[in-house]
Motif scaffolding. Sequence first.
Motif, PDB file in Angstrom:
ATOM      1  N   ARG A  72       0.812  -1.225   0.000  1.00 15.97           N
ATOM      2  CA  ARG A  72       0.000   0.000   0.000  1.00 15.97           C
ATOM      3  C   ARG A  72       0.841   1.269   0.000  1.00 15.97           C
ATOM      4  O   ARG A  72       0.483   2.267  -0.628  1.00 15.97           O
ATOM      5  N   THR A  73       1.976   1.268   0.710  1.00 18.08           N
ATOM      6  CA  THR A  73       2.797   2.478   0.801  1.00 18.08           C
ATOM      7  C   THR A  73       3.576   2.766  -0.480  1.00 18.08           C
ATOM      8  O   THR A  73       4.074   3.868  -0.668  1.00 18.08           O
ATOM      9  N   GLY A  74       3.700   1.767  -1.338  1.00 19.99           N
ATOM     10  CA  GLY A  74       4.486   1.930  -2.565  1.00 19.99           C
ATOM     11  C   GLY A  74       5.945   1.567  -2.391  1.00 19.99           C
ATOM     12  O   GLY A  74       6.685   1.436  -3.375  1.00 19.99           O
ATOM     13  N   SER A 124      11.135  -1.076  -4.082  1.00 20.96           N
ATOM     14  CA  SER A 124      12.223  -1.995  -3.737  1.00 20.96           C
ATOM     15  C   SER A 124      12.500  -2.971  -4.875  1.00 20.96           C
ATOM     16  O   SER A 124      13.652  -3.334  -5.132  1.00 20.96           O
ATOM     17  N   VAL A 125      11.444  -3.393  -5.574  1.00 18.50           N
ATOM     18  CA  VAL A 125      11.631  -4.281  -6.728  1.00 18.50           C
ATOM     19  C   VAL A 125      12.356  -3.539  -7.842  1.00 18.50           C
ATOM     20  O   VAL A 125      13.288  -4.064  -8.475  1.00 18.50           O
ATOM     21  N   ILE A 126      11.915  -2.297  -8.099  1.00 19.10           N
ATOM     22  CA  ILE A 126      12.577  -1.482  -9.129  1.00 19.10           C
ATOM     23  C   ILE A 126      14.041  -1.248  -8.755  1.00 19.10           C
ATOM     24  O   ILE A 126      14.936  -1.335  -9.598  1.00 19.10           O
ATOM     25  N   HIS A 127      14.290  -0.971  -7.480  1.00 17.83           N
ATOM     26  CA  HIS A 127      15.658  -0.712  -6.999  1.00 17.83           C
ATOM     27  C   HIS A 127      16.545  -1.931  -7.207  1.00 17.83           C
ATOM     28  O   HIS A 127      17.735  -1.807  -7.522  1.00 17.83           O
ATOM     29  N   ALA A 128      15.982  -3.128  -7.022  1.00 23.31           N
ATOM     30  CA  ALA A 128      16.758  -4.354  -7.206  1.00 23.31           C
ATOM     31  C   ALA A 128      17.195  -4.522  -8.658  1.00 23.31           C
ATOM     32  O   ALA A 128      18.237  -5.103  -8.942  1.00 23.31           O
ATOM     33  N   ILE A 129      16.385  -3.983  -9.596  1.00 21.04           N
ATOM     34  CA  ILE A 129      16.706  -4.092 -11.017  1.00 21.04           C
ATOM     35  C   ILE A 129      17.596  -2.947 -11.476  1.00 21.04           C
ATOM     36  O   ILE A 129      18.617  -3.154 -12.119  1.00 21.04           O
ATOM     37  N   GLN A 155       0.089   7.706  -2.238  1.00 23.55           N
ATOM     38  CA  GLN A 155      -0.334   7.985  -3.617  1.00 23.55           C
ATOM     39  C   GLN A 155       0.844   8.457  -4.471  1.00 23.55           C
ATOM     40  O   GLN A 155       1.004   8.029  -5.616  1.00 23.55           O
ATOM     41  N   GLU A 156       1.678   9.328  -3.905  1.00 23.38           N
ATOM     42  CA  GLU A 156       2.837   9.826  -4.652  1.00 23.38           C
ATOM     43  C   GLU A 156       3.824   8.699  -4.959  1.00 23.38           C
ATOM     44  O   GLU A 156       4.353   8.605  -6.073  1.00 23.38           O
ATOM     45  N   ASN A 157       4.068   7.838  -3.975  1.00 23.88           N
ATOM     46  CA  ASN A 157       4.991   6.723  -4.181  1.00 23.88           C
ATOM     47  C   ASN A 157       4.482   5.745  -5.228  1.00 23.88           C
ATOM     48  O   ASN A 157       5.233   5.265  -6.074  1.00 23.88           O
ATOM     49  N   LEU A 158       3.199   5.432  -5.160  1.00 25.86           N
ATOM     50  CA  LEU A 158       2.619   4.475  -6.104  1.00 25.86           C
ATOM     51  C   LEU A 158       2.639   5.033  -7.522  1.00 25.86           C
ATOM     52  O   LEU A 158       3.020   4.327  -8.467  1.00 25.86           O
ATOM     53  N   GLU A 159       2.250   6.283  -7.674  1.00 26.53           N
ATOM     54  CA  GLU A 159       2.257   6.910  -8.996  1.00 26.53           C
ATOM     55  C   GLU A 159       3.671   6.925  -9.576  1.00 26.53           C
ATOM     56  O   GLU A 159       3.889   6.603 -10.751  1.00 26.53           O
ATOM     57  N   ASP A 160       4.645   7.277  -8.748  1.00 24.41           N
ATOM     58  CA  ASP A 160       6.036   7.338  -9.193  1.00 24.41           C
ATOM     59  C   ASP A 160       6.554   5.952  -9.580  1.00 24.41           C
ATOM     60  O   ASP A 160       7.226   5.789 -10.602  1.00 24.41           O
ATOM     61  N   ALA A 161       6.222   4.951  -8.768  1.00 20.40           N
ATOM     62  CA  ALA A 161       6.685   3.583  -9.048  1.00 20.40           C
ATOM     63  C   ALA A 161       6.115   3.062 -10.359  1.00 20.40           C
ATOM     64  O   ALA A 161       6.841   2.497 -11.191  1.00 20.40           O
ATOM     65  N   PHE A 162       4.815   3.245 -10.578  1.00 18.10           N
ATOM     66  CA  PHE A 162       4.188   2.747 -11.801  1.00 18.10           C
ATOM     67  C   PHE A 162       4.732   3.468 -13.032  1.00 18.10           C
ATOM     68  O   PHE A 162       4.906   2.863 -14.098  1.00 18.10           O
ATOM     69  N   THR A 163       4.994   4.767 -12.889  1.00 22.99           N
ATOM     70  CA  THR A 163       5.524   5.543 -14.009  1.00 22.99           C
ATOM     71  C   THR A 163       6.949   5.114 -14.353  1.00 22.99           C
ATOM     72  O   THR A 163       7.292   4.924 -15.522  1.00 22.99           O
ATOM     73  N   ILE A 164       7.790   4.953 -13.330  1.00 19.45           N
ATOM     74  CA  ILE A 164       9.178   4.521 -13.557  1.00 19.45           C
ATOM     75  C   ILE A 164       9.214   3.135 -14.192  1.00 19.45           C
ATOM     76  O   ILE A 164       9.965   2.884 -15.145  1.00 19.45           O
ATOM     77  N   ALA A 165       8.397   2.223 -13.672  1.00 15.68           N
ATOM     78  CA  ALA A 165       8.394   0.849 -14.183  1.00 15.68           C
ATOM     79  C   ALA A 165       7.984   0.806 -15.649  1.00 15.68           C
ATOM     80  O   ALA A 165       8.551   0.053 -16.448  1.00 15.68           O
ATOM     81  N   GLU A 166       7.015   1.637 -16.013  1.00 10.23           N
ATOM     82  CA  GLU A 166       6.549   1.647 -17.400  1.00 10.23           C
ATOM     83  C   GLU A 166       7.560   2.324 -18.321  1.00 10.23           C
ATOM     84  O   GLU A 166       7.877   1.822 -19.404  1.00 10.23           O
ATOM     85  N   THR A 167       8.086   3.469 -17.873  1.00  5.72           N
ATOM     86  CA  THR A 167       8.975   4.273 -18.718  1.00  5.72           C
ATOM     87  C   THR A 167      10.349   3.643 -18.889  1.00  5.72           C
ATOM     88  O   THR A 167      10.896   3.593 -19.992  1.00  5.72           O
ATOM     89  N   HIS A 168      10.928   3.135 -17.793  1.00  4.85           N
ATOM     90  CA  HIS A 168      12.313   2.672 -17.820  1.00  4.85           C
ATOM     91  C   HIS A 168      12.471   1.157 -17.895  1.00  4.85           C
ATOM     92  O   HIS A 168      13.514   0.669 -18.327  1.00  4.85           O
ATOM     93  N   ASP A 215      -3.417   1.534 -10.854  1.00  7.72           N
ATOM     94  CA  ASP A 215      -3.376   2.946 -10.519  1.00  7.72           C
ATOM     95  C   ASP A 215      -3.230   3.056  -9.011  1.00  7.72           C
ATOM     96  O   ASP A 215      -3.586   2.119  -8.274  1.00  7.72           O
ATOM     97  N   PRO A 216      -2.720   4.197  -8.509  1.00 12.11           N
ATOM     98  CA  PRO A 216      -2.575   4.355  -7.061  1.00 12.11           C
ATOM     99  C   PRO A 216      -3.853   4.082  -6.286  1.00 12.11           C
ATOM    100  O   PRO A 216      -3.822   3.496  -5.198  1.00 12.11           O
ATOM    101  N   GLU A 217      -4.984   4.463  -6.870  1.00 15.17           N
ATOM    102  CA  GLU A 217      -6.271   4.266  -6.193  1.00 15.17           C
ATOM    103  C   GLU A 217      -6.619   2.791  -6.024  1.00 15.17           C
ATOM    104  O   GLU A 217      -7.420   2.435  -5.149  1.00 15.17           O
ATOM    105  N   ASP A 218      -6.022   1.930  -6.840  1.00 14.64           N
ATOM    106  CA  ASP A 218      -6.286   0.490  -6.734  1.00 14.64           C
ATOM    107  C   ASP A 218      -5.568  -0.133  -5.539  1.00 14.64           C
ATOM    108  O   ASP A 218      -6.031  -1.143  -4.993  1.00 14.64           O
ATOM    109  N   VAL A 219      -4.438   0.473  -5.158  1.00 18.06           N
ATOM    110  CA  VAL A 219      -3.585  -0.129  -4.132  1.00 18.06           C
ATOM    111  C   VAL A 219      -3.712   0.569  -2.780  1.00 18.06           C
ATOM    112  O   VAL A 219      -3.654  -0.080  -1.732  1.00 18.06           O
ATOM    113  N   ASP A 220      -3.905   1.875  -2.805  1.00 19.68           N
ATOM    114  CA  ASP A 220      -3.978   2.635  -1.554  1.00 19.68           C
ATOM    115  C   ASP A 220      -5.388   2.549  -0.952  1.00 19.68           C
ATOM    116  O   ASP A 220      -6.106   3.542  -0.830  1.00 19.68           O
ATOM    117  N   VAL A 221      -5.769   1.333  -0.599  1.00 24.51           N
ATOM    118  CA  VAL A 221      -7.065   1.059   0.028  1.00 24.51           C
ATOM    119  C   VAL A 221      -6.843   0.065   1.167  1.00 24.51           C
ATOM    120  O   VAL A 221      -5.758  -0.510   1.309  1.00 24.51           O
TER     121      VAL A 221
END
Length: 421
Positions: A74-76, A81-86, A102-115, A123-129
């Motif tokens: 939930r915290t992102g 941590s998975v992205i950091h390992a890669i 929300q900021e962490n989740l948005e950033d993580a999903f964007t980095i994973a997709e872009t890089h 989306d952040p709203e799917d996880v931050d519940v």
Amino acid sequence: IEELTSNLPQLQSLSSSASSVDSMVSTETASPPSKRKVTTKIQGNAKKTLLKWVQHTAGKQLGIEVKDFGKSWRTGLAFHSVIHAIRPELVDLEKVKGRSNQENLEDAFTIAETHLGIPRLLDPEDVDVDKPDEKSIMTYVAQFLTQYPDIHGAGCDGQDIEQHPPNSHPIPSYKKDLLQNTDAHKRAFHEIYQTRSVNGIPMPPDQLEDMAERFHFVSSTSELHLMKMEFLELKYRLLSLLVLAESKLKSWIIKYGRRESVELLLQNYLSFIENSKFFEQYEVTYQILKQTAEMYVKADGSVGEAENVMKFMNETTAQWRNLSVEVRSVRSMLEEVISNWDRYGDTVASLQAWLEDAEKMLSQSENAKKYARADEMDRMKKEYTDYTTTLSGFATEAHRKLSEPLEVSLINVKLLIQDLE
């Protein structure tokens, strides 16, 4: 997920499944002798194994506790941590710890997709519940395992997905090595077969004969197995390019915001499509796959397999034909939106001047209004029609939050022209 986790040799030590000669000669290509039956605990507990993979490759290194596929994400921080390992350089963990979920989740999903080329399924709203959907998170996390099975060696060259799209379904190298070196394994087994024992311990005759039969099966079909592995690698690489293109297309075809955001979308498009030569990458992959498929089908000789391969190639060709047309049209579409923004700016300025003239006319005496020149009114009406047509079209294409105030302004202008008439 079960298939992916079954291909993780580094997790064998984390699992309680027993090792045996049976598990070393597994194959995915053809049906082995009927006596062969291999089952492992890893395959029967994919969720647990995937969680261990996360804990072993990401959480353990950073001291992050990942207990499940629910609240732990939930915290992102777990995604980061998975992205950091890669790719460690993509994540600033100190910054992550000081931000909102929300900021962490948005950033993580964007980095994973872009890089990393991980399609954005969440989306952040799917996880931050309170109770995130475990299956959705598992499916998303499994994409990292799909594309980066050797997570500690992934991305070490610092290249983005745009330069080197990963395989969507890589074949572990140890399987290839096993099939490419069957002669060495046969020699080792021949010694066992001759002595009828392993390290001085006698082997049951029925087990020895079963192993001999299976060794013959593996050695006689290894060339076909390797050919199919090559076909599968190229097949899933092509699919990964399709998925990536579809994901990018969705991010480009949206209700557009302000001019600056549209310019950023255009820059992203040019970087992804033109700078990385995406269409050229796809065409090269497709042509190699086509040649490999033909050789594999010819070697396999199975009518059913030939039909399956042909069906895949035809469906992929049709899918790419439609998708490529849409992707190619994005540039002109974004450039047109930017052009519309420029026209909007010019039109608003002209309309503002027109309104000032109209208000001056309204402030004149009734007698002066009465004798206003007819051609002057006609000119103003025509200009009004041109301006409002342009702005109405822009309001239709613009994001709702931008178009609502504009529509109110157009209503006010319409009332003003009625007053003039």
